[in-house]
Scaffold this motif. Structure first.
Motif, PDB file in Angstrom:
ATOM      1  N   VAL A 365       0.841  -1.192   0.000  1.00  0.00           N
ATOM      2  CA  VAL A 365       0.000   0.000   0.000  1.00  0.00           C
ATOM      3  C   VAL A 365       0.877   1.244   0.000  1.00  0.00           C
ATOM      4  CG1 VAL A 365      -0.220   0.098   2.524  1.00  0.00           C
ATOM      5  CG2 VAL A 365      -1.986   1.137   1.080  1.00  0.00           C
ATOM      6  N   THR A 366       0.437   2.269  -0.727  1.00  0.00           N
ATOM      7  CA  THR A 366       1.202   3.509  -0.827  1.00  0.00           C
ATOM      8  C   THR A 366       0.267   4.712  -0.813  1.00  0.00           C
ATOM      9  OG1 THR A 366       2.812   4.758  -2.182  1.00  0.00           O
ATOM     10  CG2 THR A 366       1.144   3.487  -3.361  1.00  0.00           C
ATOM     11  N   HIS A 395      -3.533   4.834  -2.390  1.00  0.00           N
ATOM     12  CA  HIS A 395      -4.555   5.626  -1.700  1.00  0.00           C
ATOM     13  C   HIS A 395      -4.276   7.115  -1.850  1.00  0.00           C
ATOM     14  CE1 HIS A 395      -6.818   2.434   0.045  1.00  0.00           C
ATOM     15  NE2 HIS A 395      -5.872   2.024   0.870  1.00  0.00           N
ATOM     16  N   ALA A 396      -5.215   7.845  -2.442  1.00  0.00           N
ATOM     17  CA  ALA A 396      -5.117   9.299  -2.473  1.00  0.00           C
ATOM     18  C   ALA A 396      -5.426   9.884  -1.105  1.00  0.00           C
ATOM     19  CB  ALA A 396      -6.086   9.867  -3.514  1.00  0.00           C
ATOM     20  N   ASN A 397      -6.212   9.160  -0.327  1.00  0.00           N
ATOM     21  CA  ASN A 397      -6.581   9.593   1.024  1.00  0.00           C
ATOM     22  C   ASN A 397      -5.511   9.138   2.014  1.00  0.00           C
ATOM     23  OD1 ASN A 397      -7.768   9.400   3.752  1.00  0.00           O
ATOM     24  ND2 ASN A 397      -9.647  10.079   2.754  1.00  0.00           N
ATOM     25  N   ALA A 398      -4.802  10.096   2.597  1.00  0.00           N
ATOM     26  CA  ALA A 398      -3.700   9.758   3.502  1.00  0.00           C
ATOM     27  C   ALA A 398      -4.185   8.992   4.719  1.00  0.00           C
ATOM     28  CB  ALA A 398      -2.969  11.023   3.932  1.00  0.00           C
ATOM     29  N   ALA A 403      -4.377   3.967   7.858  1.00  0.00           N
ATOM     30  CA  ALA A 403      -5.158   2.893   8.485  1.00  0.00           C
ATOM     31  C   ALA A 403      -4.720   1.533   7.966  1.00  0.00           C
ATOM     32  CB  ALA A 403      -6.649   3.111   8.218  1.00  0.00           C
ATOM     33  N   ASP A 404      -4.458   1.450   6.675  1.00  0.00           N
ATOM     34  CA  ASP A 404      -4.040   0.172   6.089  1.00  0.00           C
ATOM     35  C   ASP A 404      -2.612  -0.194   6.470  1.00  0.00           C
ATOM     36  OD1 ASP A 404      -6.486  -0.145   4.910  1.00  0.00           O
ATOM     37  OD2 ASP A 404      -5.811   0.281   2.867  1.00  0.00           O
ATOM     38  N   ALA A 405      -1.709   0.785   6.371  1.00  0.00           N
ATOM     39  CA  ALA A 405      -0.297   0.505   6.643  1.00  0.00           C
ATOM     40  C   ALA A 405      -0.063   0.204   8.114  1.00  0.00           C
ATOM     41  CB  ALA A 405       0.566   1.687   6.193  1.00  0.00           C
ATOM     42  N   PHE A 410      -1.429  -4.867   5.329  1.00  0.00           N
ATOM     43  CA  PHE A 410      -0.558  -5.181   4.196  1.00  0.00           C
ATOM     44  C   PHE A 410       0.794  -5.674   4.708  1.00  0.00           C
ATOM     45  CE2 PHE A 410      -3.712  -2.668   2.125  1.00  0.00           C
ATOM     46  CZ  PHE A 410      -3.687  -3.033   0.775  1.00  0.00           C
ATOM     47  N   PRO A 411       1.421  -6.598   3.998  1.00  0.00           N
ATOM     48  CA  PRO A 411       2.740  -7.073   4.418  1.00  0.00           C
ATOM     49  C   PRO A 411       3.862  -6.088   4.121  1.00  0.00           C
ATOM     50  CG  PRO A 411       2.092  -8.129   2.373  1.00  0.00           C
ATOM     51  CD  PRO A 411       0.906  -7.334   2.831  1.00  0.00           C
ATOM     52  N   ALA A 412       3.570  -5.082   3.266  1.00  0.00           N
ATOM     53  CA  ALA A 412       4.592  -4.093   2.917  1.00  0.00           C
ATOM     54  C   ALA A 412       3.918  -2.764   2.619  1.00  0.00           C
ATOM     55  CB  ALA A 412       5.397  -4.555   1.705  1.00  0.00           C
ATOM     56  N   PHE A 413       4.643  -1.678   2.894  1.00  0.00           N
ATOM     57  CA  PHE A 413       4.095  -0.359   2.581  1.00  0.00           C
ATOM     58  C   PHE A 413       5.213   0.634   2.309  1.00  0.00           C
ATOM     59  CE2 PHE A 413       4.169  -0.802   7.223  1.00  0.00           C
ATOM     60  CZ  PHE A 413       4.774   0.362   7.675  1.00  0.00           C
TER      61      PHE A 413
END
Length: 515
Positions: A365-366, A395-398, A403-405, A410-413
């Motif tokens: 995720v980025t 994600h354009a929404n920081a 929240a995801d990272a 996610f295993p990586a971000f």
């Protein structure tokens, strides 16, 4: 005055995504005249939610530093000098007891006097406020051992009290007793012992903040401006335009405008500060089993063409990064400057040895800030050459990204992280409690190295810090890709705009009228 963008936990993410990145340019020489200027106008990128030093994030530290003199001052060359404390030292050999001797004759902007008890009350308020920096003082006890002496006792070794109590981390800026008695007022007013104080009548929250001289400041000759105005401008081009048209004197820049700033004849001051890349968070293989194998993590590093990405996304302002710090930064090891040269054959060999010769799928995720999303796409193309299918969620929404990272989804971000002392970096980046370690992976060997570094001082500490960085590099917990700096722009109306490897953050205290 001075500012800071370094931080703890998620706060660093906010800084890294909002603050500009650059490494080019040189600082102007400090003015040698003693003239007092009319108005200094500086630009910051984000409005503060509060002016309370115990609660505000480091992103907004310029607004604090003008009014709140820190206990210890970090100069632009990185040296530590007296602020409200005239001296400081550790007692004993375990870095657990830190003693400050306060300057005599200091008066706050509300007329109250600086005392040891005042400092104790301030530090207790920082802890009770549970702000961004409060974890740095967790478990500490504070004692006024005499009217001008403060003793801090930590529950575990802490070698970084001198740095923590500078302007860089805000909490070293002591709040006067009047403010501590009425903390609700601290969100919109200042009660500090710095050279300036907020003029609420000339301030419009969210737009501009006006500071005027503190009539009680103990070092009157250091007040070099009749007024300092901090303007909030959120877009890089608008920031540049403000300087080009003379609407501002100093600002935080952006990599997208560095070349234009130089062409406009502005001073561009910057020193290496941030590394940008991938956090391989799933070292235990919970979400992506292959990441549990160090050879897989190393393969991803060997499969990364850092020079190509730096040239494409940060032309002239970025350099390849192989470790989680920068030259001159804490724990930097010159022998690891090229730890993972671009080598697809080596990467394929490591994957095959780990049982993943056919490749695997990895999700990442980025956010859409500071080229991170473009870097993720570049990595997807590069890693495809060794059979790794990098599936990028953009994600354009920081807030959604965070929240995801940090939620361990996610295993990586992707991230950008500023170099900070190793003792502070642990709880921020790699220890089990760190926000940047959302799956809470624990490594006893790393913990042992971290604990050893916390107990040491001087040259021994430098060596111990390098061991921590070397371990993280060799174990490939991260894929650092590019290192950059934080650029500052200035007009020729001012002098003293300087940064250095020892202090990459611009000090507003040192900005003076041009000679």
């Amino acid at each position: 005055m001075r500012t800071c963008r370094r931080t703890i936990g998620r706060g660093l993410l906010t800084l890294s995504l909002i603050a500009a990145l650059s490494v080019s340019g040189c600082g102007s020489a400090p003015a040698t005249n003693s003239a007092v200027g009319d108005t200094l106008t500086v630009v910051t990128a984000s409005p503060p939610q509060t002016l309370d030093p115990a609660k505000t994030p480091q992103n907004n530290s310029w607004l604090e530093n003008l009014a709140y003199e820190p206990l210890i001052v970090r100069k632009s060359d990185g040296t530590l000098t007296p602020g409200l404390a005239e001296s400081w030292s550790y007692q004993g050999a375990d870095n657990k007891t830190f003693v400050l001797k306060l300057r005599d004759g200091v008066t706050f902007s509300d007329g109250s006097k600086l005392t040891a008890q005042n400092v104790v009350d301030h530090l207790k308020y920082v802890v009770s406020s549970a702000g961004q920096m409060a974890p740095l003082l967790a478990g500490c006890t504070f004692t006024a051992t005499d009217p001008r002496t403060v003793t801090i006792a930590a529950p575990a070794p802490n070698p970084d009290f001198p740095v923590m109590l500078t302007q860089d981390y805000i909490i070293g800026g002591v709040i006067g007793s009047g403010g501590l008695a009425n903390p609700a007022t601290l969100g919109t007013a200042t009660v500090g012992a710095g050279p300036y104080m907020l003029d609420t009548q000339q301030t419009v929250a969210g737009d501009h903040y006006t500071y005027v001289p503190n009539p009680h400041y103990y070092n009157a000759p250091a007040v070099r401006w009749h007024k300092v105005v901090i303007r909030v401008i959120t877009t890089p081009q608008a920031v540049l335009n403000a300087l080009k048209t003379g609407q501002a004197d100093v600002a935080v820049g952006d990599p997208s405008t560095v070349a234009a700033a130089k062409q406009a004849g502005l001073t561009v001051a910057s020193a290496m500060f941030l590394w940008t890349g991938v956090v391989l968070a799933d070292r235990g293989g919970t979400l992506a089993k292959p990441l549990a194998d160090v050879r897989v993590r190393q393969a991803l590093n060997y499969a990364t063409d850092r020079a190509a990405i730096a040239k494409a996304l940060f032309p002239g302002v970025g350099e390849p990064a192989h470790q989680i710090t920068v030259p001159g930064g804490h724990g930097y090891d010159e022998s690891l400057a090229a730890a993972y040269p671009y080598d697809l054959d080596k990467a394929r060999s490591l994957l095959a040895a780990a049982g993943h010769g056919g490749g695997f799928t990895l999700t990442l995720v980025t956010p859409e800030y500071q080229q991170l999303h473009l870097m993720a796409q570049a990595l997807a193309q590069q890693w495809k050459q060794i059979g790794v299918d990098l599936q990028v969620t953009d994600h354009a929404n920081a807030n959604q990204y965070a929240a995801d990272a940090f939620g361990g989804k996610f295993p990586a971000f992707m991230t950008a992280f500023g170099q900070i002392p190793i003792w502070m970096e642990g709880p921020s980046l790699f220890l089990p409690s760190a926000a940047f370690n959302p799956l809470k992976y624990a490594d006893p060997a790393l913990q042992s190295l971290y604990d050893e570094a916390a107990r040491t001082t001087g040259a021994e500490k430098s060596a111990a810090d390098k061991k921590v960085v070397a371990y993280l590099t060799n174990q490939a917990w991260f894929v650092p890709v590019v290192m950059t700096g934080l650029p500052y722009y200035a007009r020729n109306t001012v002098g003293g705009v300087k940064t250095s490897p020892g202090q990459p953050l611009l000090s507003l205290y040192e900005i003076v009228p041009a000679a």
